[in-house]
Enzyme design. Structure first.
Site, PDB file in Angstrom:
ATOM      1  N   GLY A   1       3.118  -1.808   0.042  1.00 21.89           N
ATOM      2  CA  GLY A   1       4.577  -1.696   0.040  1.00 21.89           C
ATOM      3  C   GLY A   1       5.010  -0.275  -0.206  1.00 21.89           C
ATOM      4  O   GLY A   1       4.203   0.652  -0.130  1.00 21.89           O
ATOM      5  N   ASN A   2       6.273  -0.100  -0.493  1.00 17.93           N
ATOM      6  CA  ASN A   2       6.768   1.238  -0.829  1.00 17.93           C
ATOM      7  C   ASN A   2       7.914   1.115  -1.823  1.00 17.93           C
ATOM      8  O   ASN A   2       8.287   0.005  -2.218  1.00 17.93           O
ATOM      9  CB  ASN A   2       7.175   2.006   0.433  1.00 17.93           C
ATOM     10  CG  ASN A   2       8.265   1.291   1.200  1.00 17.93           C
ATOM     11  OD1 ASN A   2       9.387   1.146   0.713  1.00 17.93           O
ATOM     12  ND2 ASN A   2       7.946   0.813   2.386  1.00 17.93           N
ATOM     13  N   ARG A   3       8.470   2.248  -2.216  1.00 16.99           N
ATOM     14  CA  ARG A   3       9.422   2.250  -3.340  1.00 16.99           C
ATOM     15  C   ARG A   3      10.858   1.946  -2.951  1.00 16.99           C
ATOM     16  O   ARG A   3      11.750   2.016  -3.780  1.00 16.99           O
ATOM     17  CB  ARG A   3       9.407   3.633  -4.019  1.00 16.99           C
ATOM     18  CG  ARG A   3       8.106   3.964  -4.680  1.00 16.99           C
ATOM     19  CD  ARG A   3       8.173   5.368  -5.261  1.00 16.99           C
ATOM     20  NE  ARG A   3       6.903   5.781  -5.801  1.00 16.99           N
ATOM     21  CZ  ARG A   3       6.454   5.429  -6.997  1.00 16.99           C
ATOM     22  NH1 ARG A   3       7.186   4.671  -7.781  1.00 16.99           N
ATOM     23  NH2 ARG A   3       5.284   5.854  -7.413  1.00 16.99           N
ATOM     24  N   SER A   4      11.115   1.621  -1.697  1.00 17.34           N
ATOM     25  CA  SER A   4      12.513   1.415  -1.289  1.00 17.34           C
ATOM     26  C   SER A   4      13.149   0.234  -2.033  1.00 17.34           C
ATOM     27  O   SER A   4      12.556  -0.837  -2.152  1.00 17.34           O
ATOM     28  CB  SER A   4      12.570   1.149   0.215  1.00 17.34           C
ATOM     29  OG  SER A   4      13.887   0.780   0.567  1.00 17.34           O
TER      30      SER A   4
END
Ligand code: CTP
Length: 409
Positions: free
Chosen positions: A211-214
C-alpha cells in the site's frame, strides 16, 4: 474590490459548541468590508453572548420573529440579503430549512430569501451520519444551497470524527464564491465529475498488501468542492469516509479495480480528477492462503499495474478535462511536466510529499498546478479544500473560455 465589500450578509448562528467560531467569521466578514447582520437562535445564546456580536457586527443581533419596529423582520432580512450564511448549522436548522419549517427568525429568513445560502454544518458524527441529516443535506444541495464542510477532527466532549465546523477562512471564502457566482453558485452544475481517492492495496496474501500513505483527504476535498458547486460527483475510493451527500461512491481496493471502475465512470464524465495514489507494482501471484513465517522469507515477484491516468489520457473524449497528480520528492516541476505530457492530462497538480504540512495525511497541502498550454500556477500552503477550490476555479474558467471561443467561431 473583493466580492464581499459592501455586501449584506445575514450571519445565522445556531446552537452548537462551534457557535464561538462564528465570532471569528463575523470579524473576518466585517474586515472584508461586508455589512453583517447577526441572527442568533435561542440555542446559540446558550453558547455565545449576543453582546459579542452586537459589538463586532454591522447591526445589532436579531432573534425574534416579532420585532417591535419591523412587523416582518424575516422577509426584510431575506429580501435585502446578498447572502445568508449559517455557521454553525445544527441538525435542527438543516432539517427545518430542508422541510420548509419556519419556527424561528433564522429558519424563516432562510425560507424567505432568494439570495445564495451557505450552510456550514457542525454536529457530532452520529448526527452528521444519520440518514435524516444525509437526506436533508442532499435536498439542500439539489436546491443549489452551498454546503461547506463539515471537517473531521476533535469534537465537543473530546470525541474525534466528522462533524467539526469548517475553518472561518474556508467559510468566508465560500461566501465570496457564492456572491461571485451571482447567486447561482452552481458554477459546476450540469457537469459530471469523477474523482479517485486514497491509495490502492495490492494483495500479497489474504491478510497482507502493498500500500501507500495516501489518506484520500485531497481526493475527498475535490469531491466535496465539486459537489458544493453543483456537479454530479462519482468518487472511486479505497478509503471509507462519511458518505458525501448526493455523490455516488464506488469502493475499490486494487489498481486493477480502480482502473475498471474509473474507466467506466469516466466515459460520461466532463471532468476526471485522478487524485488517488495508485500502486505502480503488484505481486504477480498473490498467495491464496496466509504466508507462514515457518516457510521462510518469501521472494515476491512484482509486475506493473495499469497506468490509469495514461489510459484515460489516451482515450479522452472530446471536451473532457483530465486532472492528474504528481507526488514527488525532488524536482517537482520537472517531474510533473514529464507526467503532464507523458500521460495526456490537461493539468497536473504536483506536490512535494516531503514538504512540511503538505501531502499524505495532512489537512493542508501546497501544490504547483501545471496546465497543458504551459501555464503554471503555484497554490501556497492551505487547506486541502482550498487547494481543490483553486484547481477547480482554473478548470471552470478554462472550460468557460473554451466554450465562449467555440461559440464565437
Ligand atoms: N497514476 C495512475 N495509475 C498508476 C500510477 C499513477 O493513474 N498506475 C496516476 C496518479 O493517480 C496520478 C498520476 O498518475 O494522478 C501520477 O502519479 P505518481 O504516483 O505521482 O507518478 P507515477 O506515474 O506513478 O510515476 P513515479 O512513481 O515514477 O513518479
Amino acid at each position: 474590490m473583493n466580492s464581499l465589500a459592501g455586501k449584506r450578509i445575514v450571519l445565522g448562528v445556531s446552537g452548537g459548541i462551534a457557535a464561538y467560531k462564528a465570532v471569528e467569521i463575523c470579524r473576518r466578514l466585517v474586515d472584508a468590508g461586508a455589512h453583517v447582520i447577526p441572527v442568533l437562535t435561542k440555542g446559540a445564546t446558550r453558547f455565545i453572548g449576543r453582546t459579542t456580536f452586537d459589538a463586532l457586527a454591522s447591526e445589532p443581533v436579531q432573534m425574534s420573529l416579532f420585532d417591535e419596529d419591523d412587523p416582518i423582520p424575516h422577509t426584510t432580512l431575506g429580501q435585502t440579503a446578498d447572502c445568508v450564511l449559517v455557521a454553525p448549522a445544527t441538525a435542527r436548522v438543516i432539517g427545518a430549512y430542508a422541510a420548509g419549517i419556519s419556527s424561528d427568525l433564522l429558519t424563516a429568513t432562510l425560507i424567505a430569501t432568494r439570495a445564495p445560502v451557505v450552510i456550514c454544518p457542525a454536529m457530532h458524527t452520529e448526527m452528521w451520519e444519520h440518514p435524516a441529516v444525509i437526506d436533508n443535506i442532499a435536498t439542500l444541495v439539489e436546491r443549489g444551497v452551498h454546503i461547506v464542510g463539515p471537517e473531521s477532527g476533535r469534537l465537543a466532549g473530546g470525541d474525534e470524527g466528522a462533524g467539526r465546523l469548517s475553518s472561518p477562512a474556508d467559510i468566508v471564502a465560500a461566501v465570496g464564491r457564492a456572491l461571485d457566482a451571482g447567486g447561482q453558485l452552481a458554477d459546476m452544475a450540469g457537469l459530471s465529475v469523477v474523482v479517485t481517492a486514497g491509495g490502492t492495496r495490492e494483495p500479497i496474501d489474504p491478510v497482507r498488501y502493498i500500500g501507500n500513505r495516501s489518506s484520500g483527504k485531497q481526493g475527498y476535498a475535490f469531491a466535496e468542492e465539486a459537489a458544493s458547486r453543483g456537479a454530479k460527483v462519482t468518487i472511486v475510493t479505497t478509503v471509507e469516509r462519511p458518505d458525501l451527500a448526493g455523490a455516488t461512491v464506488v469502493k475499490v481496493d486494487t489498481a486493477q479495480e480502480m482502473a475498471a471502475a474509473t474507466a467506466k465512470a469516466a466515459k460520461e464524465a466532463d471532468v476526471v480528477i485522478m487524485a488517488a495514489a495508485v500502486a505502480d507494482f503488484r505481486p504477480v501471484d498473490p498467495a491464496g492462503v496466509k504466508l507462514k513465517k515457518r516457510d521462510g522469507v518469501p521472494a515476491i515477484e512484482l509486475e506493473p499495474t495499469p497506468d490509469i491516468l495514461a489510459s484515460l489520457g489516451a482515450s479522452k473524449p472530446e471536451g473532457q478535462t483530465l486532472v492528474g497528480f504528481a507526488a514527488e520528492t525532488c524536482d517537482v516541476a520537472g517531474n510533473a511536466a514529464a507526467k503532464l505530457s507523458g500521460k495526456g492530462a490537461d493539468y497536473i497538480v504536483a506536490n512535494d510529499v516531503t514538504a512540511e504540512n503538505a501531502g499524505f495525511a495532512y489537512d493542508t497541502n501546497e501544490v504547483l498546478v501545471l496546465a497543458s498550454d504551459g501555464r503554471t500556477h503555484p497554490v501556497g500552503l492551505r487547506s486541502k479544500r482550498q487547494v481543490a477550490q483553486a484547481v477547480l476555479d482554473m478548470v471552470v474558467a478554462d472550460r468557460t473560455s473554451r466554450a465562449d471561443t467555440q461559440e464565437n467561431k
